[in-house]
Design an enzyme around this catalytic site. Structure first.
Site, PDB file in Angstrom:
ATOM      1  N   ASP A  83      41.388 -12.064 -19.976  1.00  0.00           N
ATOM      2  CA  ASP A  83      42.225 -11.634 -21.106  1.00  0.00           C
ATOM      3  C   ASP A  83      43.687 -11.540 -20.667  1.00  0.00           C
ATOM      4  O   ASP A  83      43.977 -11.392 -19.463  1.00  0.00           O
ATOM      5  CB  ASP A  83      41.725 -10.264 -21.614  1.00  0.00           C
ATOM      6  CG  ASP A  83      42.167  -9.962 -23.043  1.00  0.00           C
ATOM      7  OD1 ASP A  83      42.994 -10.707 -23.587  1.00  0.00           O
ATOM      8  OD2 ASP A  83      41.677  -8.963 -23.608  1.00  0.00           O
ATOM      9  N   ASP A  86      50.080  -7.151 -22.032  1.00  0.00           N
ATOM     10  CA  ASP A  86      51.508  -7.010 -22.374  1.00  0.00           C
ATOM     11  C   ASP A  86      52.310  -6.505 -21.184  1.00  0.00           C
ATOM     12  O   ASP A  86      53.488  -6.838 -21.037  1.00  0.00           O
ATOM     13  CB  ASP A  86      51.645  -6.072 -23.573  1.00  0.00           C
ATOM     14  CG  ASP A  86      50.910  -6.639 -24.776  1.00  0.00           C
ATOM     15  OD1 ASP A  86      51.270  -7.744 -25.207  1.00  0.00           O
ATOM     16  OD2 ASP A  86      49.956  -6.004 -25.256  1.00  0.00           O
ATOM     17  N   LYS A  96      47.908  -3.102 -23.237  1.00  0.00           N
ATOM     18  CA  LYS A  96      47.394  -4.179 -24.062  1.00  0.00           C
ATOM     19  C   LYS A  96      47.440  -3.745 -25.526  1.00  0.00           C
ATOM     20  O   LYS A  96      47.614  -2.577 -25.817  1.00  0.00           O
ATOM     21  CB  LYS A  96      45.942  -4.506 -23.673  1.00  0.00           C
ATOM     22  CG  LYS A  96      45.872  -5.327 -22.373  1.00  0.00           C
ATOM     23  CD  LYS A  96      44.459  -5.791 -22.054  1.00  0.00           C
ATOM     24  CE  LYS A  96      43.773  -6.553 -23.142  1.00  0.00           C
ATOM     25  NZ  LYS A  96      44.479  -7.746 -23.649  1.00  0.00           N
ATOM     26  N   GLY A  99      48.578  -7.827 -29.617  1.00  0.00           N
ATOM     27  CA  GLY A  99      47.946  -8.634 -30.667  1.00  0.00           C
ATOM     28  C   GLY A  99      47.030  -7.816 -31.557  1.00  0.00           C
ATOM     29  O   GLY A  99      46.352  -8.369 -32.431  1.00  0.00           O
ATOM     30  N   GLU A 105      38.892  -5.486 -27.172  1.00  0.00           N
ATOM     31  CA  GLU A 105      39.200  -5.948 -25.808  1.00  0.00           C
ATOM     32  C   GLU A 105      38.706  -4.942 -24.771  1.00  0.00           C
ATOM     33  O   GLU A 105      38.152  -5.313 -23.736  1.00  0.00           O
ATOM     34  CB  GLU A 105      40.713  -6.151 -25.654  1.00  0.00           C
ATOM     35  CG  GLU A 105      41.226  -7.362 -26.409  1.00  0.00           C
ATOM     36  CD  GLU A 105      42.741  -7.469 -26.434  1.00  0.00           C
ATOM     37  OE1 GLU A 105      43.232  -8.587 -26.566  1.00  0.00           O
ATOM     38  OE2 GLU A 105      43.429  -6.438 -26.330  1.00  0.00           O
TER      39      GLU A 105
HETATM   40  O1  LIG Z   1      46.394  -7.298 -25.756  1.00  0.00           O
HETATM   41  C1  LIG Z   1      46.502  -8.337 -26.343  1.00  0.00           C
HETATM   42  C2  LIG Z   1      46.067  -8.514 -27.741  1.00  0.00           C
HETATM   43  O2  LIG Z   1      45.634  -7.300 -28.304  1.00  0.00           O
HETATM   44  C3  LIG Z   1      47.074  -9.519 -25.658  1.00  0.00           C
HETATM   45  O3  LIG Z   1      46.281  -9.826 -24.557  1.00  0.00           O
HETATM   46  C4  LIG Z   1      48.470  -9.204 -25.226  1.00  0.00           C
HETATM   47  O4  LIG Z   1      49.203  -8.835 -26.387  1.00  0.00           O
HETATM   48  C5  LIG Z   1      49.136 -10.387 -24.556  1.00  0.00           C
HETATM   49  O5  LIG Z   1      49.346 -11.402 -25.480  1.00  0.00           O
HETATM   50  P1  LIG Z   1      50.138 -12.733 -25.096  1.00  0.00           P
HETATM   51  O6  LIG Z   1      49.286 -13.460 -24.109  1.00  0.00           O
HETATM   52  O7  LIG Z   1      50.288 -13.453 -26.422  1.00  0.00           O
HETATM   53  O8  LIG Z   1      51.471 -12.310 -24.525  1.00  0.00           O
END
Ligand SMILES: O=C(CO)[C@H](O)[C@H](O)COP(=O)(O)O
Length: 231
Positions: A83, A86, A96, A99, A105
């Site tokens: 995964d 952020d 995290k 998204g 997650e």
């Molecule tokens: O936690 C998340 C979604 O809930 C993502 O893994 C996180 O936001 C990273 O996203 P990206 O790879 O688009 O930067």
């Protein structure tokens, strides 16, 4: 190397950890989606995995690309979850939820023997908190829940705006029908304490601090990918 190329680099390096026949948790976000695209190419060439998606968005992409999926109830024990994140610190503590998929997650990662994070260099920090901390809350009593969050934050010396995440047509709703509060605390020196306090607030469904869950991070930069383990 641009941002997308770095995400692909990290995703490709993570794919090396996926073995034929594995039960795999599949993350959410733009980096995780690069991983899904590479995984789908391998699956098309005969590689077998059983995937559990961490969001409806990831499920849609997997199905579109021919990666077959199971629910977590069908496969409650997973070998590995890959995964994005952020923020990642030197102890592999994560923020995290950018998204909005942090609840699924965290459940999927916790059901996995191992979680590997894939990210580009911009996500690596000394101290978590520059990224707004996503906190998933039940819509019922959201104002009381926010006040309770402000109180625990204040006890830990933290302050800052806490706003309800919006989408184009009103409040953003998670796959579970909850709201996300984004907390602009700035530096969070004691993320462990904050995580514990947030867990104890009744209206908080989950928060974006992932502590003691990831065991490896694959970090891509202009020079290529490197791995981080908790120091
Ligand atoms: O936690 C998340 C979604 O809930 C993502 O893994 C996180 O936001 C990273 O996203 P990206 O790879 O688009 O930067």
């Amino acid at each position: 190397m641009d941002a997308r190329e770095m995400k692909i680099k990290a995703a490709a390096a993570a794919l090396e950890y996926v073995e034929d026949g594995m039960r795999l948790g599949i993350g959410t976000g733009s980096t995780a989606e690069e991983f899904v695209r590479l995984l789908a190419e391998k699956v098309a060439a005969g590689f077998r995995i059983e995937g559990v998606p961490t969001s409806e968005r990831t499920a849609r992409l997997c199905l579109e690309l021919g990666v077959s999926l199971k629910s977590l109830d069908e496969l409650p024990e997973l070998d590995l979850t890959i995964d994005g994140a952020d923020e990642v610190d030197g102890q592999l503590r994560l923020i995290k939820g950018g998204g909005g998929a942090l609840l699924r997650e965290k459940i999927v990662a916790a059901a996995s023997k191992r979680m590997i994070v894939i990210a580009d260099e911009t996500k690596v920090v000394d101290v978590l908190g520059a990224f707004k901390l996503p906190i998933e809350v039940n819509p019922f009593g959201q104002v009381a829940t926010r006040i309770a969050i402000e109180k625990v934050a204040s006890r830990l010396g933290l302050s800052g705006d806490i706003t309800v995440r919006q989408s184009h047509d009103g409040a953003f709703l998670t796959d579970g029908g909850h709201l996300i509060l984004d907390a602009s605390f700035g530096r969070i020196p004691d993320a462990d304490a904050l995580a514990g306090e947030l867990n104890a607030i009744p209206g908080v469904v989950e928060h974006g601090l992932f502590i003691g869950i990831a065991s490896l991070a694959i970090i891509a930069g202009p020079q290529g990918a490197r791995t981080l383990t908790a120091s």
